[in-house]
Enzyme design. Structure first.
Site, PDB file in Angstrom:
ATOM      1  N   HIS A 171      28.088  43.329  37.461  1.00  0.00           N
ATOM      2  CA  HIS A 171      27.805  43.678  38.852  1.00  0.00           C
ATOM      3  C   HIS A 171      27.811  45.191  39.018  1.00  0.00           C
ATOM      4  O   HIS A 171      28.600  45.893  38.380  1.00  0.00           O
ATOM      5  CB  HIS A 171      28.822  43.041  39.810  1.00  0.00           C
ATOM      6  CG  HIS A 171      30.253  43.224  39.406  1.00  0.00           C
ATOM      7  ND1 HIS A 171      30.851  42.478  38.412  1.00  0.00           N
ATOM      8  CD2 HIS A 171      31.208  44.080  39.850  1.00  0.00           C
ATOM      9  CE1 HIS A 171      32.108  42.859  38.266  1.00  0.00           C
ATOM     10  NE2 HIS A 171      32.346  43.831  39.123  1.00  0.00           N
ATOM     11  N   VAL A 183      35.959  40.860  37.193  1.00  0.00           N
ATOM     12  CA  VAL A 183      35.065  39.697  37.212  1.00  0.00           C
ATOM     13  C   VAL A 183      34.039  39.890  36.097  1.00  0.00           C
ATOM     14  O   VAL A 183      33.273  40.868  36.100  1.00  0.00           O
ATOM     15  CB  VAL A 183      34.362  39.542  38.581  1.00  0.00           C
ATOM     16  CG1 VAL A 183      33.378  38.377  38.538  1.00  0.00           C
ATOM     17  CG2 VAL A 183      35.383  39.335  39.694  1.00  0.00           C
TER      18      VAL A 183
HETATM   19  P1  5GP Z   1      35.337  44.646  39.050  1.00  0.00           P
HETATM   20  O1  5GP Z   1      36.763  45.113  39.091  1.00  0.00           O
HETATM   21  O2  5GP Z   1      35.163  43.444  38.144  1.00  0.00           O
HETATM   22  O3  5GP Z   1      34.362  45.748  38.764  1.00  0.00           O
HETATM   23  O4  5GP Z   1      34.993  44.212  40.522  1.00  0.00           O
HETATM   24  C1  5GP Z   1      35.098  42.892  40.977  1.00  0.00           C
HETATM   25  C2  5GP Z   1      34.897  42.938  42.475  1.00  0.00           C
HETATM   26  O5  5GP Z   1      34.670  41.628  42.929  1.00  0.00           O
HETATM   27  C3  5GP Z   1      36.113  43.487  43.227  1.00  0.00           C
HETATM   28  O6  5GP Z   1      35.718  44.629  43.996  1.00  0.00           O
HETATM   29  C4  5GP Z   1      36.542  42.317  44.089  1.00  0.00           C
HETATM   30  O7  5GP Z   1      37.013  42.707  45.360  1.00  0.00           O
HETATM   31  C5  5GP Z   1      35.270  41.497  44.189  1.00  0.00           C
HETATM   32  N1  5GP Z   1      35.523  40.079  44.381  1.00  0.00           N
HETATM   33  C6  5GP Z   1      36.406  39.283  43.705  1.00  0.00           C
HETATM   34  N2  5GP Z   1      36.371  38.029  44.179  1.00  0.00           N
HETATM   35  C7  5GP Z   1      35.436  38.015  45.155  1.00  0.00           C
HETATM   36  C8  5GP Z   1      34.945  36.978  46.022  1.00  0.00           C
HETATM   37  O8  5GP Z   1      35.359  35.820  45.984  1.00  0.00           O
HETATM   38  N3  5GP Z   1      33.983  37.336  46.929  1.00  0.00           N
HETATM   39  C9  5GP Z   1      33.498  38.607  46.999  1.00  0.00           C
HETATM   40  N4  5GP Z   1      32.553  38.851  47.925  1.00  0.00           N
HETATM   41  N5  5GP Z   1      33.935  39.602  46.200  1.00  0.00           N
HETATM   42  C10 5GP Z   1      34.895  39.298  45.289  1.00  0.00           C
END
Ligand code: 5GP
Ligand code: ZN
Length: 112
Positions: free
Chosen positions: A98, A94
């Site tokens: 974060h 995403v």
């Molecule tokens: P990244 O891989 O980008 O560091 O982490 C993205 C995080 O966003 C993942 O842990 C994934 O589970 C979380 N995530 C993706 N879509 C959603 C959503 O619609 N709601 C929530 N609460 N978390 C999400």
């Protein structure tokens, strides 16, 4: 940013399971938790990756919010992990900055 999932959460258009909100930061439970406690902490403004963060105060607030939430969630004494995945090799999915706060079990090292 209109087509950004986390911007939609920050704007209140999508309601995640919120654990903290203030003027600049939102924190909510990850939809696919990798540990008993898995919280995402985001700036409300759209910052795509850590490479794009140039606001020192926001950097500090994100980290201190993670530490504060770790205490609130009862993780501080046993310990926990904060993670920021950046771009492809970091496994970022995403593209709105974060901080992951993970805890509630023994985490392994090194990460995969
Ligand atoms: P990244 O891989 O980008 O560091 O982490 C993205 C995080 O966003 C993942 O842990 C994934 O589970 C979380 N995530 C993706 N879509 C959603 C959503 O619609 N709601 C929530 N609460 N978390 C999400
Ligand atoms: Zn965004």
């Amino acid at each position: 940013m209109t087509d950004c999932l986390f911007c939609k959460m920050a704007a209140g258009d999508i309601q995640p399971d919120i654990v903290h909100e203030d003027q600049e930061i939102l924190a909510f439970r990850d939809i696919n938790p990798r540990a008993p406690v898995h919280i995402l902490i985001i700036p409300k403004t759209h910052v795509p990756t850590l490479n794009d963060l140039d606001d020192v105060q926001m950097a500090g607030r994100l980290l201190l919010t993670a530490a504060e939430l770790a205490k609130q969630q009862g993780l501080a004494e046993d310990g926990y992990r904060t993670v920021i995945n950046c771009n492809a090799h970091g496994g970022q999915e995403v593209f709105h900055l974060h901080v992951h706060l993970l805890g509630g079990r023994q985490l392994t090292w090194p990460p995969g």
